[in-house]
Design a protein around this motif. Sequence first.
Motif, PDB file in Angstrom:
ATOM      1  N   TYR A  97       0.873  -1.088   0.007  1.00 49.14           N
ATOM      2  CA  TYR A  97      -0.277  -0.488  -0.090  1.00 49.14           C
ATOM      3  C   TYR A  97       0.829   1.020  -0.121  1.00 49.14           C
ATOM      4  O   TYR A  97       2.155   1.280   0.491  1.00 49.14           O
ATOM      5  N   GLU A  98       0.441   2.469  -0.863  1.00 48.02           N
ATOM      6  CA  GLU A  98       0.635   3.640  -0.676  1.00 48.02           C
ATOM      7  C   GLU A  98      -0.340   5.018  -0.289  1.00 48.02           C
ATOM      8  O   GLU A  98      -0.819   4.277  -0.428  1.00 48.02           O
ATOM      9  N   VAL A  99      -0.032   5.758   0.019  1.00 51.21           N
ATOM     10  CA  VAL A  99      -0.791   7.076   0.681  1.00 51.21           C
ATOM     11  C   VAL A  99      -0.674   7.771  -0.303  1.00 51.21           C
ATOM     12  O   VAL A  99       0.463   7.981  -1.644  1.00 51.21           O
ATOM     13  N   ARG A 100      -1.189   8.252  -1.612  1.00 48.96           N
ATOM     14  CA  ARG A 100      -2.338   8.340  -2.761  1.00 48.96           C
ATOM     15  C   ARG A 100      -1.740   9.863  -2.653  1.00 48.96           C
ATOM     16  O   ARG A 100      -2.198  10.883  -1.871  1.00 48.96           O
ATOM     17  N   GLY A 101      -0.866  10.033  -3.537  1.00 48.91           N
ATOM     18  CA  GLY A 101      -0.425  11.043  -4.329  1.00 48.91           C
ATOM     19  C   GLY A 101      -0.207  11.472  -6.278  1.00 48.91           C
ATOM     20  O   GLY A 101      -1.415  11.252  -5.979  1.00 48.91           O
ATOM     21  N   GLU A 102       0.681  12.016  -6.338  1.00 52.45           N
ATOM     22  CA  GLU A 102       0.696  11.612  -7.589  1.00 52.45           C
ATOM     23  C   GLU A 102       0.702  10.319  -8.455  1.00 52.45           C
ATOM     24  O   GLU A 102       1.274   9.510  -7.757  1.00 52.45           O
ATOM     25  N   SER A 103      -0.364  10.859  -9.536  1.00 54.36           N
ATOM     26  CA  SER A 103      -0.116   8.907 -10.065  1.00 54.36           C
ATOM     27  C   SER A 103       1.147   9.256 -10.364  1.00 54.36           C
ATOM     28  O   SER A 103       2.153   9.386 -11.070  1.00 54.36           O
ATOM     29  N   HIS A 104       1.656   7.465 -10.726  1.00 49.01           N
ATOM     30  CA  HIS A 104       3.388   7.342 -11.080  1.00 49.01           C
ATOM     31  C   HIS A 104       2.614   6.062 -11.175  1.00 49.01           C
ATOM     32  O   HIS A 104       1.621   4.901 -11.116  1.00 49.01           O
ATOM     33  N   HIS A 105       4.300   5.354 -11.714  1.00 49.43           N
ATOM     34  CA  HIS A 105       4.651   3.602 -12.247  1.00 49.43           C
ATOM     35  C   HIS A 105       5.397   3.332 -11.165  1.00 49.43           C
ATOM     36  O   HIS A 105       6.196   3.402 -10.441  1.00 49.43           O
ATOM     37  N   HIS A 106       5.764   1.944 -11.061  1.00 51.44           N
ATOM     38  CA  HIS A 106       6.577   1.345 -10.597  1.00 51.44           C
ATOM     39  C   HIS A 106       8.216   0.625 -11.521  1.00 51.44           C
ATOM     40  O   HIS A 106       7.575  -0.023 -12.456  1.00 51.44           O
ATOM     41  N   PHE A 107       9.189   0.327 -11.228  1.00 50.95           N
ATOM     42  CA  PHE A 107      10.064  -0.240 -11.626  1.00 50.95           C
ATOM     43  C   PHE A 107      10.429  -1.411  -9.929  1.00 50.95           C
ATOM     44  O   PHE A 107      10.489  -1.000  -8.943  1.00 50.95           O
ATOM     45  N   ILE A 108      10.858  -2.485 -11.024  1.00 53.89           N
ATOM     46  CA  ILE A 108      10.650  -3.889  -9.918  1.00 53.89           C
ATOM     47  C   ILE A 108      12.212  -4.252 -10.625  1.00 53.89           C
ATOM     48  O   ILE A 108      12.398  -4.695 -11.946  1.00 53.89           O
ATOM     49  N   CYS A 109      13.184  -4.511  -9.663  1.00 51.42           N
ATOM     50  CA  CYS A 109      14.635  -4.884 -10.187  1.00 51.42           C
ATOM     51  C   CYS A 109      14.560  -6.121  -9.978  1.00 51.42           C
ATOM     52  O   CYS A 109      14.250  -6.884  -8.743  1.00 51.42           O
ATOM     53  N   ARG A 110      14.961  -7.519 -10.939  1.00 54.16           N
ATOM     54  CA  ARG A 110      14.419  -8.430 -10.907  1.00 54.16           C
ATOM     55  C   ARG A 110      15.752  -9.062 -10.518  1.00 54.16           C
ATOM     56  O   ARG A 110      15.617 -10.002 -10.366  1.00 54.16           O
ATOM     57  N   GLN A 111      16.798  -8.675 -10.268  1.00 49.70           N
ATOM     58  CA  GLN A 111      17.722  -8.705  -9.222  1.00 49.70           C
ATOM     59  C   GLN A 111      17.247  -8.742  -7.118  1.00 49.70           C
ATOM     60  O   GLN A 111      17.685  -9.946  -7.303  1.00 49.70           O
ATOM     61  N   CYS A 112      17.673  -7.632  -7.492  1.00 46.58           N
ATOM     62  CA  CYS A 112      17.248  -7.258  -5.598  1.00 46.58           C
ATOM     63  C   CYS A 112      15.650  -6.975  -5.612  1.00 46.58           C
ATOM     64  O   CYS A 112      16.158  -6.837  -4.474  1.00 46.58           O
ATOM     65  N   ASN A 113      15.484  -6.797  -6.357  1.00 45.08           N
ATOM     66  CA  ASN A 113      13.909  -7.131  -6.075  1.00 45.08           C
ATOM     67  C   ASN A 113      13.478  -5.345  -5.704  1.00 45.08           C
ATOM     68  O   ASN A 113      12.389  -4.870  -4.714  1.00 45.08           O
ATOM     69  N   ALA A 114      14.646  -3.792  -6.331  1.00 40.66           N
ATOM     70  CA  ALA A 114      14.367  -3.116  -5.707  1.00 40.66           C
ATOM     71  C   ALA A 114      12.930  -2.407  -6.896  1.00 40.66           C
ATOM     72  O   ALA A 114      12.148  -3.085  -7.608  1.00 40.66           O
TER      73      ALA A 114
END
Lengths: 159, 159
Positions: A94-111
């Motif tokens: 979950y995250e506090v609603r803020g500006e619309s944005h997307h997500h990047f997931i690192c396949r190596q470190c899961n960041a």
Amino acid sequence: MAKDSGSPVSGQPLGVDELSERLRSRGLRVTGPRLIVYNALAHQGGHRSADEVAVSITAAGPSLPRTSVYNALKALVDAGLIDVVDAGPGTTLYEVRGESHHHFICRQCNALIDVPSDSTVDGSLLSEVPGATVESAQVILRGLCPECTQRSKARAKSG
Amino acid sequence: MAKDSGSPVSGQPLGVDELSERLRSRGLRVTGPRLIVYNALAHQGGHRSADEVAVSITAAGPSLPRTSVYNALKALVDAGLIDVVDAGPGTTLYEVRGESHHHFICRQCNALIDVPSDSTVDGSLLSEVPGATVESAQVILRGLCPECTQRSKARAKSG
DNA sequence: ATCCAAATTTTGAATCTGTACAAATAATAG
DNA sequence: CTATTATTTGTACAGATTCAAAATTTGGAT
């Protein structure tokens, strides 16, 4: 599952008054657990699991029952005060609603990294499904984060 | 969680030979369970959970232990032969890797619909994270599917 | 063809998330 | 302040995924 820290993309959390008003405007009551959970999530920032929220609450004082955290999170989502993060299957974040944005997931470190959304691209996505009513578009980018990209390059050079 | 059937967007599944080669090229061994799981998923088509894959395998003959199905799915993902479907938190769904496409999820009936991706839009998404190596972009569109949109309109008119 | 070391499978149990329920409690309208 | 009703809470439960250890199989070397 998801390693994560603060979020570079966010609005400022709401105060108790606006928070209360928003809950009431959706027919929801203003209760202790809901305020506590919202504030915990806002204070931690970034993307958090129900468990992480519960832990941070306990760390800050009296603990909330696990079920209450889940209930509060659901209510807050219903009220549009927080969002479920689209970051692939697995534990719900979950995250506090803020500006619309997307997500990047690192396949190596899961960041999990926030990516500002380009409104132009966003717009084109919303019109991609004929006949359907598209209400939101979330993008999940996968690959190697900047750090892992560096490490990868270094390894390729030296050995 | 996800109601789903065949996929309108897909490439043709790989044969045993190319399948084997791809596994080996990533340092993975070619084993019975991996071939069985891949073929089961390819035969079913669309987006499937580990359990659905296991059931379809059992239906077709001797059953594989659940754990083996999980192991095989993970290996196949590592080998880039199948993909994890980004469709929000919950049960993990897999699909045979084919043409890049996105997913639409109906908030009312939970239908999961494949959406062909616009290569132009796709391109812009891939360049959105400075420093990172973006390897794939999946889009989750949410809203009302065509059917539910129809029903919604009809209801608005009559009642 | 056979053998070996390492990778996988298998088995069964444990874990981790999220949900369902019923009784106790607290929030709001009047 | 009281009644009504939404919420909270504690317990139990279900499903998905992972883990540990032993048995088996794969792929390469002999």
